[in-house]
Write a protein that holds these residues in place. Sequence first.
Motif, PDB file in Angstrom:
ATOM      1  N   THR A 199      49.024  59.783  40.813  1.00  0.00           N
ATOM      2  CA  THR A 199      48.878  60.879  39.868  1.00  0.00           C
ATOM      3  C   THR A 199      48.776  60.362  38.434  1.00  0.00           C
ATOM      4  N   ALA A 200      49.156  59.091  38.222  1.00  0.00           N
ATOM      5  CA  ALA A 200      49.085  58.552  36.866  1.00  0.00           C
ATOM      6  C   ALA A 200      47.683  58.034  36.544  1.00  0.00           C
ATOM      7  N   PHE A 260      54.992  55.246  35.790  1.00  0.00           N
ATOM      8  CA  PHE A 260      55.629  56.333  36.527  1.00  0.00           C
ATOM      9  C   PHE A 260      55.777  55.996  38.001  1.00  0.00           C
ATOM     10  N   GLN A 319      49.951  50.734  41.674  1.00  0.00           N
ATOM     11  CA  GLN A 319      51.051  50.544  40.747  1.00  0.00           C
ATOM     12  C   GLN A 319      50.786  49.326  39.861  1.00  0.00           C
ATOM     13  N   ALA A 365      48.553  50.476  37.184  1.00  0.00           N
ATOM     14  CA  ALA A 365      49.322  51.223  36.187  1.00  0.00           C
ATOM     15  C   ALA A 365      50.078  50.264  35.263  1.00  0.00           C
ATOM     16  N   PRO A 410      51.818  56.235  41.253  1.00  0.00           N
ATOM     17  CA  PRO A 410      50.657  55.727  40.526  1.00  0.00           C
ATOM     18  C   PRO A 410      49.396  56.538  40.791  1.00  0.00           C
TER      19      PRO A 410
END
Lengths: 262, 270, 273
Positions: free
Chosen positions: A96-97, A91, A153, A156, A94
């Motif tokens: 909030t992921a 997403f 990121q 993620a 990153p």
Amino acid sequence: MTLLDVSGLAVRRADGHRLVGDVSFALDAGERLALIGESGSGKSLTALAVMGLLPAGMTAHGSVLLGGTQMIGAPDRTLNRVRGRTAAVIFQEPLTALDPLMRVGRQIAGPLRRRGLRGAALRAAVRAALDEVRLPERVARAYPHEISGGQRQRVAIAMALACEPAVLIADEPTTALDVTVQAEVLALLDGLVAGRGMALLFISHDLAVVAEVADRVVVLKDGSPVESGRTRDIVGQPRHAYTRALVDSARALEGELDRLAP
Amino acid sequence: MRGRFTFLAGCVLVGLILVVAAVSLVWLPYDPADTSGGRLAPPGGAHLLGTDKLGRDLLTQLMVGARIALTVGIGSVLVGGLLGVAGGLIAGFATRWLDDALSAVLDILIAFPTLLLAMLVVAAREASLGSAILAIGLAMSGVVARLTRILVKRVLAQDYITAARTSGTSWPRVVAEHVLPNIWPTLLVNLSLQLGLAVLAEASLSYLGLGPPPPNASWGRLLQEAQATVLTSPTGAIAPGVLLVVLVVGVNLVADGFRDLADPTRRRTR
Amino acid sequence: MTPAMTPAMTPAAPAVLETREAGFAYRGGRPVLEGVSVAVPAGRSLALVGESGAGKTTLLRLLLGLARPTTGQVLFDGAPLVPRDRAFRRAVQPVFQDPYSSLDPRQRVARIVSEPLRSLGLLSPGSRAARRDEAGERVAEALRSVGLPADAAGRYPHEFSGGQRQRIAIARALVCRPRVLLADEPVSALDVSTRARVVELLAGLAESHALTVVVVSHDLSVVAALCARTAVIERGRVVEQGDTADVLGAPAHPYTRRLIDSVPRLSRASRLR
């Protein structure tokens, strides 16, 4: 067999209002397709619909075949089998992921456990996963807020790749990042996708970024595709007025920079 | 329009209680202290809702209770709301050590049992409606202040506050024009919940003899008194319970609906 | 200022805003900025280029008088900046990155845009109605100059798109007729096509309103399109500054080079070759 086959996909709100309509595309191993459009064009909803992740109150219609599994109307058990293994998502944000209260290493270990890894093998796999996204080993002990946006990121990406998916869906993966970090993350993604022969569905509003990673493009406007084809052709000879406007504004924005620093 | 419907429904419920309370000022079926009705008479006949275990008319008790419930609810929300919002605003604007210190004070106030607070207030004053309101309001102010503080901090982090400052807007004006308009909807809904809790808190204070003395029975006291006889004469427990629910739900609906009506993003766009 | 204190090299055009060896550090923290000297002469738009954490937003806060430098000085019209000074507030106005956070959701556009007029006392004394009419006219003028319809004044921010909201924010900054616009990543939250239009608007306004624009950005295409001068900031220090054409055309510092190479461009895209 096509890895991802989307045909006549529509997303509707509970009140019947159509948010996305008539989206069709196919993606095979090693192929790279981009969905491009402005905010509100339905590009992210399309990605969510593919994964069966639409928010409550929205329903998908049409057909989404992911690795041969019909995703629309499928029960959660089927979706969970497909998510992560056949396809994984990265997403835009990153932070909030990732789970803010869990160390990075444990988060990466989560999807690796699904592959049956335990103990020393699991720890080695976490190390390998971090190494693959060019992160130092000490990142495993950090919490998400202790590392930079670019590093998050990368984490993620490592998590998305953990179950060795055949399709990677990247939803504006670099929009929240600085330019130099964006360039690094794009290069990393490019190498990983090529190295593993994955299919890539890339979602972005930035034509210049898309032209860096995707071979084919579907241009979305107000929830409907207006034009699709090879990136080179779309940028070179846009047929639809909207596509032309997208190309023109991208060229206008970088024009002065091109003049000063060709 | 969901907001308008919610608001109107709430107004009807609260209006019902208000009317009952207003009527009780000028007319009651019986004298509240009249025990001539016979113990635990069933509903119907001379006593529409029956009598309690002392032979007092239940309808009369409920009507008087409405007055007390409203006084306690509104009174303690006024005390708790004014103190809490003021304290929360100060804490919201405070930075560094002052913020830490005020947060610690609020935590202590919230951790302090309402009952203990009430006993202190009663010890300092007397067991009366006023003491109950003061004690409940004080206990409430901690919760309200903590909520206010967080809401204020959230608004202060927005760029439109910085824009206001770089436009030379003074802090008092920033509070009046930006902070309060953006926090009161959430506060209002919370205060409406607090009002319901205050009515219930008064009940437990009364039970312990820390509330207004009899015969001015509040709904809470009626509920407590009906406890022992709930199986043989359920009306005594059900009736005040129903009225309590009507008041609490009504106030909540009013606050919810009012918030929705006042929110530009929920209004129909042109 | 006494003549003895005047620096030896006085620039030809006096700087509206200037920092001299400015540094900033949070109590007990590492310095966010160190020895930063940048000048904004009237009519010479300046770009502060760097990435998140480089300290460019802190520098902007110093220039806006929202924070005081812990070392060095910030000057406005050649004198130390006084944040409460109305002349300064009126002359220097900000535009923020996030158009969703920079407009109060509970105020109508007319009220948002007219805030500087009311707070700075810029409306001519007179009856309430007369002042309201004057504010209305100024708001309409500001909205017109950013390309928004006049009926936008009666609406709320949530009724507008990101790009339109950014225009409203620009209108608010313009309404008190400032000399300098300080824009913090003014287009990075917007779609590319909207970006191009807002950059065009800012460039046009700089021209038509005799505005000096200071842009904080990590996007060099925006910088190249808007600013005559560029200062590159890395980890709290200015590593390179000069005319944008020189800085971008012949970068002296490797960090500048890396920034230029990182900008995704259609003209260089690998899939188009």
